[in-house]
Every structure is written in structure tokens, then in C-alpha cells.
Design a protein around this motif. Structure first.
Motif, PDB file in Angstrom:
ATOM      1  N   ALA A  79     -18.544   2.759  22.320  1.00  0.00           N
ATOM      2  CA  ALA A  79     -17.282   2.487  23.008  1.00  0.00           C
ATOM      3  C   ALA A  79     -17.332   2.977  24.450  1.00  0.00           C
ATOM      4  O   ALA A  79     -16.790   2.337  25.360  1.00  0.00           O
ATOM      5  N   ALA A  80     -17.990   4.117  24.669  1.00  0.00           N
ATOM      6  CA  ALA A  80     -18.129   4.634  26.036  1.00  0.00           C
ATOM      7  C   ALA A  80     -18.990   3.703  26.880  1.00  0.00           C
ATOM      8  O   ALA A  80     -18.672   3.423  28.049  1.00  0.00           O
ATOM      9  N   LEU A  81     -20.075   3.208  26.311  1.00  0.00           N
ATOM     10  CA  LEU A  81     -20.927   2.261  27.033  1.00  0.00           C
ATOM     11  C   LEU A  81     -20.181   0.959  27.319  1.00  0.00           C
ATOM     12  O   LEU A  81     -20.347   0.363  28.386  1.00  0.00           O
ATOM     13  N   LYS A  82     -19.350   0.526  26.373  1.00  0.00           N
ATOM     14  CA  LYS A  82     -18.567  -0.693  26.582  1.00  0.00           C
ATOM     15  C   LYS A  82     -17.573  -0.513  27.725  1.00  0.00           C
ATOM     16  O   LYS A  82     -17.430  -1.400  28.587  1.00  0.00           O
ATOM     17  N   LEU A  83     -16.887   0.642  27.767  1.00  0.00           N
ATOM     18  CA  LEU A  83     -15.945   0.901  28.853  1.00  0.00           C
ATOM     19  C   LEU A  83     -16.667   0.986  30.189  1.00  0.00           C
ATOM     20  O   LEU A  83     -16.221   0.412  31.191  1.00  0.00           O
ATOM     21  N   ALA A  84     -17.797   1.697  30.215  1.00  0.00           N
ATOM     22  CA  ALA A  84     -18.571   1.796  31.454  1.00  0.00           C
ATOM     23  C   ALA A  84     -19.074   0.425  31.883  1.00  0.00           C
ATOM     24  O   ALA A  84     -19.129   0.112  33.081  1.00  0.00           O
ATOM     25  N   GLY A  85     -19.427  -0.423  30.900  1.00  0.00           N
ATOM     26  CA  GLY A  85     -19.862  -1.781  31.220  1.00  0.00           C
ATOM     27  C   GLY A  85     -18.740  -2.613  31.810  1.00  0.00           C
ATOM     28  O   GLY A  85     -18.964  -3.421  32.724  1.00  0.00           O
ATOM     29  N   GLU A  86     -17.525  -2.427  31.298  1.00  0.00           N
ATOM     30  CA  GLU A  86     -16.365  -3.141  31.853  1.00  0.00           C
ATOM     31  C   GLU A  86     -16.145  -2.734  33.301  1.00  0.00           C
ATOM     32  O   GLU A  86     -15.852  -3.575  34.164  1.00  0.00           O
ATOM     33  N   ILE A  87     -16.284  -1.437  33.569  1.00  0.00           N
ATOM     34  CA  ILE A  87     -16.152  -0.949  34.944  1.00  0.00           C
ATOM     35  C   ILE A  87     -17.244  -1.563  35.827  1.00  0.00           C
ATOM     36  O   ILE A  87     -16.987  -1.996  36.956  1.00  0.00           O
ATOM     37  N   ALA A  88     -18.461  -1.626  35.280  1.00  0.00           N
ATOM     38  CA  ALA A  88     -19.605  -2.097  36.063  1.00  0.00           C
ATOM     39  C   ALA A  88     -19.545  -3.579  36.378  1.00  0.00           C
ATOM     40  O   ALA A  88     -20.293  -4.063  37.236  1.00  0.00           O
ATOM     41  N   GLU A  89     -18.653  -4.322  35.714  1.00  0.00           N
ATOM     42  CA  GLU A  89     -18.491  -5.738  36.031  1.00  0.00           C
ATOM     43  C   GLU A  89     -17.735  -5.947  37.347  1.00  0.00           C
ATOM     44  O   GLU A  89     -17.733  -7.047  37.901  1.00  0.00           O
ATOM     45  N   CYS A  90     -17.109  -4.896  37.848  1.00  0.00           N
ATOM     46  CA  CYS A  90     -16.317  -5.014  39.072  1.00  0.00           C
ATOM     47  C   CYS A  90     -17.205  -4.879  40.309  1.00  0.00           C
ATOM     48  O   CYS A  90     -18.362  -4.450  40.233  1.00  0.00           O
ATOM     49  N   SER A  91     -16.633  -5.210  41.444  1.00  0.00           N
ATOM     50  CA  SER A  91     -17.357  -5.123  42.709  1.00  0.00           C
ATOM     51  C   SER A  91     -17.822  -3.692  42.962  1.00  0.00           C
ATOM     52  O   SER A  91     -17.005  -2.771  42.973  1.00  0.00           O
ATOM     53  N   PRO A  92     -19.126  -3.471  43.173  1.00  0.00           N
ATOM     54  CA  PRO A  92     -19.594  -2.108  43.408  1.00  0.00           C
ATOM     55  C   PRO A  92     -18.991  -1.471  44.649  1.00  0.00           C
ATOM     56  O   PRO A  92     -18.650  -0.276  44.640  1.00  0.00           O
ATOM     57  N   LEU A  93     -18.830  -2.247  45.720  1.00  0.00           N
ATOM     58  CA  LEU A  93     -18.226  -1.691  46.928  1.00  0.00           C
ATOM     59  C   LEU A  93     -16.747  -1.388  46.708  1.00  0.00           C
ATOM     60  O   LEU A  93     -16.225  -0.371  47.176  1.00  0.00           O
ATOM     61  N   GLY A  94     -16.074  -2.275  45.988  1.00  0.00           N
ATOM     62  CA  GLY A  94     -14.674  -2.033  45.669  1.00  0.00           C
ATOM     63  C   GLY A  94     -14.505  -0.803  44.795  1.00  0.00           C
ATOM     64  O   GLY A  94     -13.561  -0.018  44.978  1.00  0.00           O
ATOM     65  N   LEU A  95     -15.413  -0.622  43.824  1.00  0.00           N
ATOM     66  CA  LEU A  95     -15.369   0.555  42.957  1.00  0.00           C
ATOM     67  C   LEU A  95     -15.538   1.838  43.759  1.00  0.00           C
ATOM     68  O   LEU A  95     -14.770   2.798  43.596  1.00  0.00           O
ATOM     69  N   LEU A  96     -16.552   1.874  44.600  1.00  0.00           N
ATOM     70  CA  LEU A  96     -16.816   3.077  45.387  1.00  0.00           C
ATOM     71  C   LEU A  96     -15.623   3.432  46.264  1.00  0.00           C
ATOM     72  O   LEU A  96     -15.217   4.604  46.349  1.00  0.00           O
ATOM     73  N   ALA A  97     -15.049   2.421  46.921  1.00  0.00           N
ATOM     74  CA  ALA A  97     -13.929   2.679  47.821  1.00  0.00           C
ATOM     75  C   ALA A  97     -12.700   3.144  47.052  1.00  0.00           C
ATOM     76  O   ALA A  97     -12.015   4.096  47.456  1.00  0.00           O
ATOM     77  N   THR A  98     -12.413   2.474  45.925  1.00  0.00           N
ATOM     78  CA  THR A  98     -11.217   2.818  45.163  1.00  0.00           C
ATOM     79  C   THR A  98     -11.340   4.196  44.529  1.00  0.00           C
ATOM     80  O   THR A  98     -10.398   4.992  44.544  1.00  0.00           O
ATOM     81  N   ARG A  99     -12.508   4.494  43.981  1.00  0.00           N
ATOM     82  CA  ARG A  99     -12.693   5.816  43.371  1.00  0.00           C
ATOM     83  C   ARG A  99     -12.617   6.922  44.420  1.00  0.00           C
ATOM     84  O   ARG A  99     -12.048   7.990  44.176  1.00  0.00           O
ATOM     85  N   ALA A 100     -13.175   6.671  45.585  1.00  0.00           N
ATOM     86  CA  ALA A 100     -13.096   7.666  46.657  1.00  0.00           C
ATOM     87  C   ALA A 100     -11.649   7.949  47.027  1.00  0.00           C
ATOM     88  O   ALA A 100     -11.264   9.100  47.292  1.00  0.00           O
TER      89      ALA A 100
END
Length: 268
Positions: free
Chosen positions: A199-220
Motif C-alpha cells: 500500500a505504501a508503494l502504491k501511494l508513492a507510485g500515485e505521487i510519482a505519476e505527477c509532474s516532478p517539478l510540480g511535486l518539488l515546488a509544491t512540497r517545498a
């Protein structure tokens, strides 16, 4: 990818996996926290990795510090007997490594299949999300040891579950079940124990489907200032832990826990 002594790292598509390999209880020390921080920084440098999972072998996620282990070889027997925390090494250096974990750039999902106790709770909360099961136990057991919370928990735990629930965990040192943790928001998902990592890998995979640049900016943005708040908290926590680790109550708390009995504290 690098090779580490006490952790294994793998790549699952755009998800990095860190597995703690100190079963069955996965006790932590400076070396383990440093290895986890190194692995997360390695993931940060890998453009293909967009999120990560922190998991563990054995029955516990991380049972905290093993205060009952003897002190390192360089310390003499009298020191080891006098201070149960000596086996950890320098707590100051440990917290320096812990703050490194909070400075990583990419989202982390913790797969908490068992106990996350003391500093192990702090490690679980350093992740963005936690997948738990009914058998999971979260505990900030510091006061039962005659000690003060550490690993930045005085900053991170209230932000996650609210000040009063954090106080309840700190003041009672009780073990919070997976179900209760899920109701409080300490766990984001609750699944059967044998499905926690998947389940943890599935959630992390769902996150990883998003834009990497968008993820980095939003998490920051979302975690802005968190590492600095943890640093300030650990500086205060360290001062209190340094004071309390010299007390008779701390030695009694460690002994009583090892002997599975109620401690006879005397406020000295």
C-alpha cells in the motif's frame, strides 16, 4: 545505487525504496539515521526518482533507541553503567543527522508495519505520509523512561495530530493503536499487516505519476521552514535530555522498562 550497512535501497520505477535491516526491532543509532539521510540525498540527486518509501524488516518499524545495549567500545565500563544513553553515542550528532532527513526534497511514505517507538516515532513522522495496520503501535514513551521527547517530536507531533493529542501521547507514554492513529490522522491509510508495504508503494507510485517539478515546488512550499523548526526543537530537546540523563529517575526508567515493571520514580 550505493550499498549501505544497515539499509537496503531499491528502485521501483519512479519510486525509491529504503528498507531498514536491523530486525526484529530495528533499533536506531547515529549510524542508521546517517545512512537513511544519505540514501534520501542520493534519491534527491536521481532525476528518475520522484517519491520514496521508508520500510523495515522484522516485526517493528523502529523500536527507538536500545538503551540496554552496552556503550561503544571506546567508552569504559563505568561510563556505560552510569549512563544508559551512552550506547547511542553523541545525541547531538544524532539530531544533526535527523535534521538532514527533514531537509530532503521528495515526498516519503513510511510503511509502518509494527511498533514505531520513541525516536522510531520521530522517524515515522519525518515522512510525509504513513501507512499503518491494526498491529501498528505508535508511542512517544520518553516520560515513562524518565526522559524528554526528542527527534524533533515536540515540533512535528503537535503539527500532525494537534497539541492536545500530542500532549496525551507525551504525558502518558501510551501506545496508540493503528486504528486510533488513523482516526487522529497520525496514519493516512490503514490496511492489513501483510499489505502495508504494498500500500505504501502504491501511494508513492500515485505521487510519482505527477509532474516532478510540480511535486518539488509544491512540497517545498508545504514544508517550508519545517527543517528549521525541527532544528530549533532538537536544540531544546537536547538540552533537556542532557539534563535528565544524569538523573536517578532516568536510570530507573530504563531499568523498569527492561524488567517490564512500573518504575519507582523519586523525582531526583
Amino acid at each position: 545505487m550505493s550499498t549501505y550497512k544497515d539499509i537496503g535501497i531499491e528502485k521501483h520505477g519512479h519510486v525509491g525504496l529504503i528498507e531498514i535491516r536491523r530486525p526484529p526491532l530495528n533499533f536506531f543509532d547515529i549510524s542508521l539515521i546517517n545512512q537513511i539521510a544519505d540514501a534520501l540525498e542520493e534519491f534527491d540527486r536521481d532525476i528518475e526518482i520522484r517519491s520514496s518509501v521508508l520500510a523495515a524488516q522484522g516485526k517493528a518499524f523502529c523500536a527507538g533507541a536500545n538503551f540496554n545495549d552496552p556503550a561503544p567500545q571506546e567508552q569504559d565500563a563505568s561510563e556505560a553503567k552510569g549512563d544508559p544513553a551512552d550506547g547511542l553515542g553523541s545525541i547531538n550528532h544524532l539530531y544533526i543527522q535527523a535534521v538532514r532527513i527533514f531537509r530532503n526534497q521528495k515526498p516519503i511514505v513510511a510503511a509502518v508495519q509494527g511498533a514505531a517507538i520513541g525516536g522510531g516515532l520521530g522517524l515515522a513522522i519525518s515522512a510525509d505520509f504513513r501507512v499503518a495496520c491494526p498491529e501498528t503501535r505508535f508511542s512517544a514513551n520518553f516520560t515513562k523512561l524518565g526522559f524528554h521527547p526528542g527527534f524533533g517530536l515536540t515540533a512535528t507531533l503537535p503539527e500532525l495530530i494537534g497539541k492536545n493529542n500530542a500532549e496525551l501521547m507525551f504525558y502518558t507514554s501510551r501506545r496508540v493503536t493503528g486504528e486510533e492513529a488513523y482516526r487522529w490522522g497520525l496514519a493516512n491509510e490503514l490496511v492489513p499487516q501483510d499489505q502495508v508495504r504494498a500500500a505504501a508503494l502504491k501511494l508513492a507510485g500515485e505521487i510519482a505519476e505527477c509532474s516532478p517539478l510540480g511535486l518539488l515546488a509544491t512540497r517545498a512550499t508545504m514544508r517550508a521552514g519545517l527543517a528549521d523548526r525541527v532544528l530549533a526543537a532538537t536544540n531544546h530537546e537536547l538540552a533537556e535530555q542532557t539534563r535528565l540523563r544524569t538523573t536517578e529517575d532516568f536510570k530507573e526508567g530504563i531499568k523498569a522498562t527492561a524488567e517490564r515493571r512500573v518504575a519507582n520514580f523519586k523525582a531526583r
